[in-house]
Design a protein around this motif. Structure first.
Motif, PDB file in Angstrom:
ATOM      1  N   THR A  25       0.450  -0.938  -0.020  1.00  0.00           N
ATOM      2  CA  THR A  25      -0.139   0.161   0.271  1.00  0.00           C
ATOM      3  C   THR A  25       1.014   1.203   0.026  1.00  0.00           C
ATOM      4  OG1 THR A  25      -1.732  -1.091   1.032  1.00  0.00           O
ATOM      5  CG2 THR A  25      -1.896   1.326   1.458  1.00  0.00           C
ATOM      6  N   VAL A 148      -8.227   9.653   1.164  1.00  0.00           N
ATOM      7  CA  VAL A 148      -8.040   8.213   2.245  1.00  0.00           C
ATOM      8  C   VAL A 148      -9.228   7.745   1.384  1.00  0.00           C
ATOM      9  CG1 VAL A 148      -8.748   8.406   4.647  1.00  0.00           C
ATOM     10  CG2 VAL A 148      -7.408  10.307   3.858  1.00  0.00           C
ATOM     11  N   ALA A 149      -9.706   7.896   1.204  1.00  0.00           N
ATOM     12  CA  ALA A 149     -11.397   6.888   1.183  1.00  0.00           C
ATOM     13  C   ALA A 149     -10.627   5.571   0.248  1.00  0.00           C
ATOM     14  CB  ALA A 149     -12.418   7.646   0.642  1.00  0.00           C
ATOM     15  N   THR A 152      -8.177   3.258   1.401  1.00  0.00           N
ATOM     16  CA  THR A 152      -9.133   2.430   2.192  1.00  0.00           C
ATOM     17  C   THR A 152      -9.761   1.538   1.450  1.00  0.00           C
ATOM     18  OG1 THR A 152     -10.052   4.599   3.662  1.00  0.00           O
ATOM     19  CG2 THR A 152     -11.023   2.291   3.782  1.00  0.00           C
ATOM     20  N   THR A 153     -10.258   1.594  -0.075  1.00  0.00           N
ATOM     21  CA  THR A 153     -10.320   1.047  -0.780  1.00  0.00           C
ATOM     22  C   THR A 153      -9.131   0.468  -1.656  1.00  0.00           C
ATOM     23  OG1 THR A 153     -12.106   2.481  -2.283  1.00  0.00           O
ATOM     24  CG2 THR A 153     -11.570   0.574  -2.821  1.00  0.00           C
ATOM     25  N   LEU A 155      -6.202  -0.503  -0.474  1.00  0.00           N
ATOM     26  CA  LEU A 155      -6.295  -1.335   1.136  1.00  0.00           C
ATOM     27  C   LEU A 155      -6.986  -3.753   1.147  1.00  0.00           C
ATOM     28  CD1 LEU A 155      -5.584   0.743   4.453  1.00  0.00           C
ATOM     29  CD2 LEU A 155      -4.062  -1.095   3.558  1.00  0.00           C
ATOM     30  N   ILE A 156      -8.450  -2.818   1.173  1.00  0.00           N
ATOM     31  CA  ILE A 156      -9.053  -3.250   1.257  1.00  0.00           C
ATOM     32  C   ILE A 156      -8.696  -4.466  -0.005  1.00  0.00           C
ATOM     33  CG2 ILE A 156     -11.561  -4.550   0.990  1.00  0.00           C
ATOM     34  CD1 ILE A 156     -12.246  -2.156   2.303  1.00  0.00           C
ATOM     35  N   ILE A 204      -9.912  -2.379   8.866  1.00  0.00           N
ATOM     36  CA  ILE A 204      -9.566  -1.356   7.765  1.00  0.00           C
ATOM     37  C   ILE A 204     -10.754  -0.222   7.292  1.00  0.00           C
ATOM     38  CG2 ILE A 204      -8.728  -1.465   5.696  1.00  0.00           C
ATOM     39  CD1 ILE A 204      -7.315  -3.562   6.208  1.00  0.00           C
ATOM     40  N   GLN A 205     -11.907  -1.148   7.261  1.00  0.00           N
ATOM     41  CA  GLN A 205     -12.998   0.088   6.814  1.00  0.00           C
ATOM     42  C   GLN A 205     -13.657   1.027   7.599  1.00  0.00           C
ATOM     43  OE1 GLN A 205     -15.124  -0.592   3.493  1.00  0.00           O
ATOM     44  NE2 GLN A 205     -14.767   1.356   4.125  1.00  0.00           N
ATOM     45  N   ILE A 207     -12.296   2.085  10.368  1.00  0.00           N
ATOM     46  CA  ILE A 207     -10.779   3.212  10.549  1.00  0.00           C
ATOM     47  C   ILE A 207     -10.684   4.022   9.176  1.00  0.00           C
ATOM     48  CG2 ILE A 207      -7.912   3.211  10.488  1.00  0.00           C
ATOM     49  CD1 ILE A 207      -7.745   0.548  12.109  1.00  0.00           C
ATOM     50  N   GLY A 208     -10.661   3.620   8.204  1.00  0.00           N
ATOM     51  CA  GLY A 208     -10.783   4.323   7.044  1.00  0.00           C
ATOM     52  C   GLY A 208     -11.993   5.377   6.639  1.00  0.00           C
ATOM     53  N   ASP A 209     -13.110   4.899   7.444  1.00  0.00           N
ATOM     54  CA  ASP A 209     -14.586   5.255   7.294  1.00  0.00           C
ATOM     55  C   ASP A 209     -14.109   7.129   8.152  1.00  0.00           C
ATOM     56  OD1 ASP A 209     -15.566   4.323   5.383  1.00  0.00           O
ATOM     57  OD2 ASP A 209     -16.807   2.971   6.574  1.00  0.00           O
TER      58      ASP A 209
END
Length: 222
Positions: A25, A148-149, A152-153, A155-156, A204-205, A207-209
């Protein structure tokens, strides 16, 4: 297989998965962020308008996004070996993971930057601000919640990629699931790996949200 037998395997698999995902990442962000910004700047009406360059970058990005990761993983074995010295293991998998994710993240960056109010760009430009100032003071700060969103996407997505990489020598939870869950018919072990992967994605989701909401709130109060 008892829990005492599964625990060290699951712990090592989780560590290897997080190691691959986090490092890939970082490389993805370092490569995809400037690429996405360049797609915006060189587009028609952009500050660095250059249609041939924009088309060339767009074609490379589209090709990278179109290739199934498992095929890319195999095709990049010579590159991975040249960079790391081997194509097996979690460190080696960082190379194909990052190369596979950079085009994906670059498009997310492009979308996020395009959402920035063009009036702010024109205002800074009218005051004599150059491209570094516009990018650093306007585009990136204004697009930060969306960026940042996008991270997050990404990372997933890389968690899923890492599971595939693990099946072909990359270690991690994917490797453990295939070796101990599938090949040895250990259903309980397979379920445990799935639960851990779901937990990683959920964390992860969340924390990202949370980070996106915090940044958006700060942007409204600024």
């Amino acid at each position: 297989m008892t829990w005492s037998e599964m625990q060290p395997l699951l712990t090592q698999g989780t560590y290897d998965t997080l190691y691959m995902v986090l490092w890939s990442t970082l490389v993805t962000v370092l490569g995809g962020l400037p690429l996405g910004i360049l797609l915006v700047l060189t587009d028609k009406g952009g500050l660095l308008q250059n249609r041939p360059l924009n088309k060339a970058i767009g074609i490379v990005v589209n090709i990278g996004r179109s290739l199934p990761f498992i095929i890319l993983l195999i095709a990049l074995i010579p590159v991975t070996t040249a960079v790391v010295g081997t194509f097996i293991g979690p460190t080696a998998m960082i190379v194909p993971l990052a190369i596979g994710a950079i085009p994906f993240f670059a498009r997310l960056v492009e979308t996020a930057v395009r959402e920035v109010d063009h009036g702010l760009v024109e205002a800074v430009e009218s005051m004599g601000g150059g491209i570094p100032t516009i990018v650093g003071k306007v585009l990136l700060p204004q697009a930060l919640p969306s960026l940042v969103a996008g991270v997050t996407t990404t990372l997933i997505t890389l968690v899923g990629y890492s599971a595939m990489a693990g099946a072909v020598g990359g270690e991690g939870l994917g490797s453990k699931a295939v070796t101990y869950g599938f090949q040895r018919f250990e259903t309980g072990f397979m379920i445990a790996t799935v639960v851990i992967l779901i937990a990683i994605v959920t964390v992860i989701q969340l924390i990202g949200d949370g980070a996106v909401r915090l940044l958006a709130r700060r942007g409204r109060t600024a």
